[in-house]
Scaffold this active site. Structure first.
Site, PDB file in Angstrom:
ATOM      1  N   LYS A 154      49.154  -1.885 -50.603  1.00 30.01           N
ATOM      2  CA  LYS A 154      49.398  -1.522 -49.201  1.00 30.01           C
ATOM      3  C   LYS A 154      50.387  -0.378 -49.137  1.00 30.01           C
ATOM      4  CE  LYS A 154      52.288  -2.678 -46.022  1.00 30.01           C
ATOM      5  NZ  LYS A 154      52.319  -1.410 -45.224  1.00 30.01           N
ATOM      6  N   SER A 208      63.388  -1.824 -48.044  1.00 28.65           N
ATOM      7  CA  SER A 208      64.738  -2.176 -47.619  1.00 28.65           C
ATOM      8  C   SER A 208      65.120  -3.562 -48.114  1.00 28.65           C
ATOM      9  CB  SER A 208      64.840  -2.131 -46.091  1.00 28.65           C
ATOM     10  OG  SER A 208      64.161  -3.226 -45.507  1.00 28.65           O
ATOM     11  N   THR A 209      66.418  -3.769 -48.244  1.00 29.01           N
ATOM     12  CA  THR A 209      66.918  -5.065 -48.692  1.00 29.01           C
ATOM     13  C   THR A 209      66.588  -6.160 -47.684  1.00 29.01           C
ATOM     14  OG1 THR A 209      68.668  -4.053 -50.010  1.00 29.01           O
ATOM     15  CG2 THR A 209      69.008  -6.335 -49.339  1.00 29.01           C
ATOM     16  N   GLU A 229      62.395  -4.006 -55.619  1.00 31.20           N
ATOM     17  CA  GLU A 229      63.250  -2.830 -55.821  1.00 31.20           C
ATOM     18  C   GLU A 229      63.709  -2.427 -54.431  1.00 31.20           C
ATOM     19  OE1 GLU A 229      64.904   0.298 -55.562  1.00 31.20           O
ATOM     20  OE2 GLU A 229      62.978   1.319 -55.856  1.00 31.20           O
ATOM     21  N   CYS A 263      66.406   5.594 -52.815  1.00 27.96           N
ATOM     22  CA  CYS A 263      67.313   4.485 -53.081  1.00 27.96           C
ATOM     23  C   CYS A 263      68.259   4.778 -54.237  1.00 27.96           C
ATOM     24  CB  CYS A 263      66.527   3.214 -53.360  1.00 27.96           C
ATOM     25  SG  CYS A 263      65.173   3.415 -54.519  1.00 27.96           S
ATOM     26  N   GLU A 356      73.532   1.948 -46.522  1.00 23.74           N
ATOM     27  CA  GLU A 356      72.562   2.909 -47.045  1.00 23.74           C
ATOM     28  C   GLU A 356      72.039   3.764 -45.891  1.00 23.74           C
ATOM     29  OE1 GLU A 356      68.882   2.992 -50.199  1.00 23.74           O
ATOM     30  OE2 GLU A 356      68.898   1.380 -48.723  1.00 23.74           O
TER      31      GLU A 356
END
Length: 454
Positions: A154, A208-209, A229, A263, A356
């Site tokens: 995706k 994203s986290t 990741e 990142c 971030e």
């Protein structure tokens, strides 16, 4: 399926439309991949390797086409986009050697023989972000296919075009129908169905986290394997004994490459106090020389940000209270452009140092000594990448061992090589991609004992 508009970051205008799949349509593709797995896992190692090499060769023939598509869809510089397409080719070539080297072990035991097998998992769902659509896709699907899994990929909603084209090229290369599938759509629909559908045996997610935490929580319901990741807030540490000219000239690319939408971006710049002024003079020259221009030009070093919403989010860090040391340049054309910004935070708790930003913004702080540098560098929820600049190799080794980060470079800002492991500490993720051991994440280890006494 419903149609959604694709907007080019270059001018902010709609240039294409793409289908967005429903959950039911996602299930159909997953089912197709599950059925194809029964045959794909039986393909001999040599034949699977040959197909992956063919896939790499076909990608190589379409490098320029893919690169041009990425510039239009993602705003990447043409130089970066060519490298990114080439990385897909290189990763496929690298893992094409894996099927014939997917070794088990013979383990000494009494009264018999004990051996292990590396067996594929089944369907692997790969969820790709918008910042590096091609390479990150390849990091997931190449080792997964090499290990004998089938893949449903995706791409990000904003940047699906190169993934769709790579899916077409896979068929041209002879990859059987249903083995490598690309489906576009919303993460909350397609990605969520990857997580909840039990026929998907593993998720590979980059993003994203916060979203990563949601995916990890969802996978826990089925004890589904996951590689994550996630975010980063990497430090670029400049010691007084480093080559300041080299460190300063390389620092802009370390954070402003891909408009800071990386990142691994070294968005925290730590400079030893006694060389701060000297370094900043050199750094300012380098920032103002950084080429933020039309990304189709070969000498472009940075293009626009991905979207209007993301541009607004990044600008939210540049308030009246923000202390700006200096600013680079950027076009005033239509599109989502933002010049590189260099900030001096008010404290170590400043949002520009802890969050971030994912844009062309770097915060600069000073440190006193080795211990202070390590303390500041580790003062983060993230631990993905970073750099250390020093002529003292002993110091560089000590600092690199002390910093909580998965990928570090000494006297360099390089983060990624496809033949070495990549991944993060803390909230930067779980697991490792790339390198010789990546296939372990796409296989089960089966142990078999043969009793020779009977």
């Amino acid at each position: 399926m419903s149609l959604v508009d694709l907007i080019s970051p270059l001018d902010g205008k709609v240039f294409s439309q793409i289908n967005s799949a429903s959950a039911a349509e996602t299930d159909l593709v997953i089912e197709k991949a599950a059925k194809s797995f029964e045959n794909w896992k039986k393909v001999s190692p040599g034949d699977r390797a040959k197909l992956l090499r063919n896939f790499a060769s076909v990608i190589d023939l379409h490098i320029e086409e893919l690169a041009q598509l990425e510039v239009k869809n993602s705003g990447h510089t043409i130089g970066n986009a060519r490298w990114e397409a080439g990385n897909v080719r290189d990763v496929l070539n690298y893992y094409s050697a894996a099927p014939e080297r997917l070794f088990g072990k013979q383990i000494p035991v009494p009264n018999g023989i004990d051996i292990t097998f590396k067996e594929p998992l089944g369907v692997v769902g790969v969820i790709v972000p918008w910042n590096f659509p091609m390479p990150i896709a390849g990091w997931g699907f190449a080792p997964a296919l090499a290990a004998g899994n089938t893949v449903v990929l995706k791409p990000a909603e904003l940047t699906p075009l190169t993934a769709i084209r790579i899916g077409e090229l896979a068929l041209e290369a002879g990859i059987p129908e249903g083995v490598f599938n690309v489906i576009s759509g919303k993460g909350s629909v397609v990605g969520a169905r990857f997580v909840s559908n039990p026929k998907v045996r593993k998720i590979v997610f980059t993003g994203s986290t916060d979203v990563g935490k949601t995916i990890m929580s969802g996978c826990a319901e089925q004890i589904k394997r996951v590689t994550l990741e996630l975010g980063g807030k990497s430090a670029n540490i400049i010691f007084a004994d480093s080559d300041l000219d080299l460190a300063a000239s390389n620092a802009p690319g370390a954070v402003f490459d891909n408009a800071g939408q990386d990142c691994c971006a070294r968005s925290r710049l730590l400079v030893q106090r006694n060389v701060f002024d000297s370094f900043m003079e050199k750094f300012e020259v380098a920032v103002k020389e950084f080429q933020v221009i039309d990304p189709y030009q070969d000498n472009s070093q940075m293009g626009p940000l991905i979207s209007k919403n993301h541009l607004s989010r990044v600008k939210g860090y540049l308030t009246d209270q923000t202390q700006i040391a200096f600013v680079g340049s950027a076009p005033s054309d239509e599109g989502f452009w933002l010049a590189p910004h260099v900030l001096i935070p008010n404290s170590l708790d400043d949002k520009s140092l802890t969050e971030e930003i994912f844009g062309p913004v770097v915060s600069v702080v000073t440190f006193e000594d080795e211990a202070d540098a390590i303390k500041i560098a580790n003062n983060s929820n993230f631990g993905l990448s970073g750099s250390i600049w020093s002529r003292d190799i002993g110091k560089a080794i000590r600092v690199s061992r002390a910093i909580e980060s998965g990928n570090l470079s000494v006297n360099s800002n390089s983060s990624v090589r496809y033949w070495t492991p990549f991944g993060g500490y803390k909230q930067s993720g779980i697991g490792r991609e790339l390198g010789p051991d990546a296939l372990d994440a796409f296989t089960e280890t089966k142990n078999v004992f043969f009793d020779t006494t009977r």
